[in-house]
Design a protein around this motif. Sequence first.
Motif, PDB file in Angstrom:
ATOM      1  N   ILE A 100       0.840  -1.203   0.000  1.00  0.00           N
ATOM      2  CA  ILE A 100       0.000   0.000   0.000  1.00  0.00           C
ATOM      3  C   ILE A 100       0.873   1.250   0.000  1.00  0.00           C
ATOM      4  N   PHE A 101       1.928   1.239   0.809  1.00  0.00           N
ATOM      5  CA  PHE A 101       2.784   2.417   0.879  1.00  0.00           C
ATOM      6  C   PHE A 101       3.479   2.668  -0.455  1.00  0.00           C
ATOM      7  N   PHE A 102       4.132   1.631  -1.002  1.00  0.00           N
ATOM      8  CA  PHE A 102       4.927   1.834  -2.199  1.00  0.00           C
ATOM      9  C   PHE A 102       4.101   1.927  -3.477  1.00  0.00           C
ATOM     10  N   LEU A 103       2.877   1.411  -3.483  1.00  0.00           N
ATOM     11  CA  LEU A 103       2.067   1.461  -4.696  1.00  0.00           C
ATOM     12  C   LEU A 103       0.998   2.545  -4.680  1.00  0.00           C
ATOM     13  N   VAL A 104       0.650   3.075  -3.493  1.00  0.00           N
ATOM     14  CA  VAL A 104      -0.398   4.093  -3.425  1.00  0.00           C
ATOM     15  C   VAL A 104       0.140   5.396  -2.838  1.00  0.00           C
ATOM     16  N   ILE A 105       0.616   5.345  -1.616  1.00  0.00           N
ATOM     17  CA  ILE A 105       1.024   6.564  -0.918  1.00  0.00           C
ATOM     18  C   ILE A 105       2.280   7.175  -1.536  1.00  0.00           C
ATOM     19  N   GLY A 106       3.267   6.349  -1.839  1.00  0.00           N
ATOM     20  CA  GLY A 106       4.506   6.864  -2.443  1.00  0.00           C
ATOM     21  C   GLY A 106       4.283   7.567  -3.765  1.00  0.00           C
ATOM     22  N   PRO A 107       3.630   6.914  -4.737  1.00  0.00           N
ATOM     23  CA  PRO A 107       3.380   7.608  -6.008  1.00  0.00           C
ATOM     24  C   PRO A 107       2.514   8.854  -5.861  1.00  0.00           C
ATOM     25  N   THR A 108       1.562   8.844  -4.921  1.00  0.00           N
ATOM     26  CA  THR A 108       0.750  10.042  -4.689  1.00  0.00           C
ATOM     27  C   THR A 108       1.623  11.179  -4.180  1.00  0.00           C
ATOM     28  N   ALA A 109       2.545  10.886  -3.289  1.00  0.00           N
ATOM     29  CA  ALA A 109       3.453  11.915  -2.770  1.00  0.00           C
ATOM     30  C   ALA A 109       4.350  12.462  -3.869  1.00  0.00           C
ATOM     31  N   VAL A 110       4.852  11.591  -4.727  1.00  0.00           N
ATOM     32  CA  VAL A 110       5.697  12.042  -5.837  1.00  0.00           C
ATOM     33  C   VAL A 110       4.886  12.920  -6.788  1.00  0.00           C
ATOM     34  N   LEU A 111       3.648  12.521  -7.065  1.00  0.00           N
ATOM     35  CA  LEU A 111       2.793  13.330  -7.935  1.00  0.00           C
ATOM     36  C   LEU A 111       2.528  14.696  -7.326  1.00  0.00           C
ATOM     37  N   PHE A 112       2.242  14.755  -6.044  1.00  0.00           N
ATOM     38  CA  PHE A 112       2.021  16.045  -5.376  1.00  0.00           C
ATOM     39  C   PHE A 112       3.276  16.910  -5.431  1.00  0.00           C
ATOM     40  N   ARG A 113       4.443  16.299  -5.275  1.00  0.00           N
ATOM     41  CA  ARG A 113       5.686  17.077  -5.361  1.00  0.00           C
ATOM     42  C   ARG A 113       5.866  17.652  -6.757  1.00  0.00           C
ATOM     43  N   LEU A 114       5.581  16.825  -7.777  1.00  0.00           N
ATOM     44  CA  LEU A 114       5.758  17.286  -9.153  1.00  0.00           C
ATOM     45  C   LEU A 114       4.780  18.405  -9.507  1.00  0.00           C
ATOM     46  N   VAL A 115       3.550  18.315  -8.997  1.00  0.00           N
ATOM     47  CA  VAL A 115       2.534  19.320  -9.275  1.00  0.00           C
ATOM     48  C   VAL A 115       2.750  20.564  -8.432  1.00  0.00           C
ATOM     49  N   GLY A 116       3.416  20.416  -7.290  1.00  0.00           N
ATOM     50  CA  GLY A 116       3.667  21.550  -6.408  1.00  0.00           C
ATOM     51  C   GLY A 116       2.605  21.726  -5.347  1.00  0.00           C
ATOM     52  N   ARG A 117       1.837  20.703  -5.086  1.00  0.00           N
ATOM     53  CA  ARG A 117       0.778  20.797  -4.076  1.00  0.00           C
ATOM     54  C   ARG A 117       1.378  20.662  -2.683  1.00  0.00           C
ATOM     55  N   ASP A 118       0.965  21.575  -1.802  1.00  0.00           N
ATOM     56  CA  ASP A 118       1.407  21.550  -0.410  1.00  0.00           C
ATOM     57  C   ASP A 118       0.210  21.886   0.467  1.00  0.00           C
ATOM     58  N   SER A 119      -0.578  20.866   0.805  1.00  0.00           N
ATOM     59  CA  SER A 119      -1.823  21.079   1.545  1.00  0.00           C
ATOM     60  C   SER A 119      -1.585  21.612   2.949  1.00  0.00           C
ATOM     61  N   LEU A 120      -0.440  21.328   3.522  1.00  0.00           N
ATOM     62  CA  LEU A 120      -0.153  21.793   4.879  1.00  0.00           C
ATOM     63  C   LEU A 120       0.480  23.180   4.916  1.00  0.00           C
ATOM     64  N   ARG A 121       0.732  23.735   3.767  1.00  0.00           N
ATOM     65  CA  ARG A 121       1.349  25.072   3.654  1.00  0.00           C
ATOM     66  C   ARG A 121       2.628  25.165   4.486  1.00  0.00           C
ATOM     67  N   ARG A 122       3.560  24.270   4.175  1.00  0.00           N
ATOM     68  CA  ARG A 122       4.789  24.193   4.951  1.00  0.00           C
ATOM     69  C   ARG A 122       5.891  25.108   4.425  1.00  0.00           C
ATOM     70  N   GLY A 123       5.610  25.845   3.365  1.00  0.00           N
ATOM     71  CA  GLY A 123       6.626  26.717   2.784  1.00  0.00           C
ATOM     72  C   GLY A 123       7.056  27.840   3.727  1.00  0.00           C
TER      73      GLY A 123
END
Length: 148
Positions: A100-123
């Motif tokens: 689940i981590f490597f097939l769902v959560i990991g790719p979702t995190a990589v996609l969010f990084r590529l798109v630039g999404r930061d839901s927690l506003r950590r910038g």
Amino acid sequence: MGKLVDIDLDPNEKKLRQFGVIAFVGFGALAALAFTEKAIFSFGLGEARTAVAVGLAALGTFALSSSLVAPRANRVLYVGLTVLAFPIGYVLSYVIMGAIFFLVIGPTAVLFRLVGRDSLRRGYDPAASSYWQPTKPARDKESYFHQY
């Protein structure tokens, strides 16, 4: 690491009665599969087919009858199957969680990084005087009684 699963090596009579009924259904199903050589027995049992099916049916019948008469007789079978199944469940839980981590959560995190999404506003914003976010206004108490 904390203890996630507690193996019950001394079950009470209620649990042993429930186990007897469940074992009857489970071993009966396994006996039917062995006799017809389906599913896990599809490799073919050959001449041992009848013996295996009768053995599994007898084990299920013993579990049911002992759960009705003397539930403590099921303790050996219950503890044996519990000890046998625990390592299988332990390993499979880590395999499933890893998948689940490597097939769902990991790719979702990589996609969010590529798109630039930061839901927690950590910038980091050096010009910001505060990172405080204004809250939503309080709702009327009556709105909690109207869900839709």
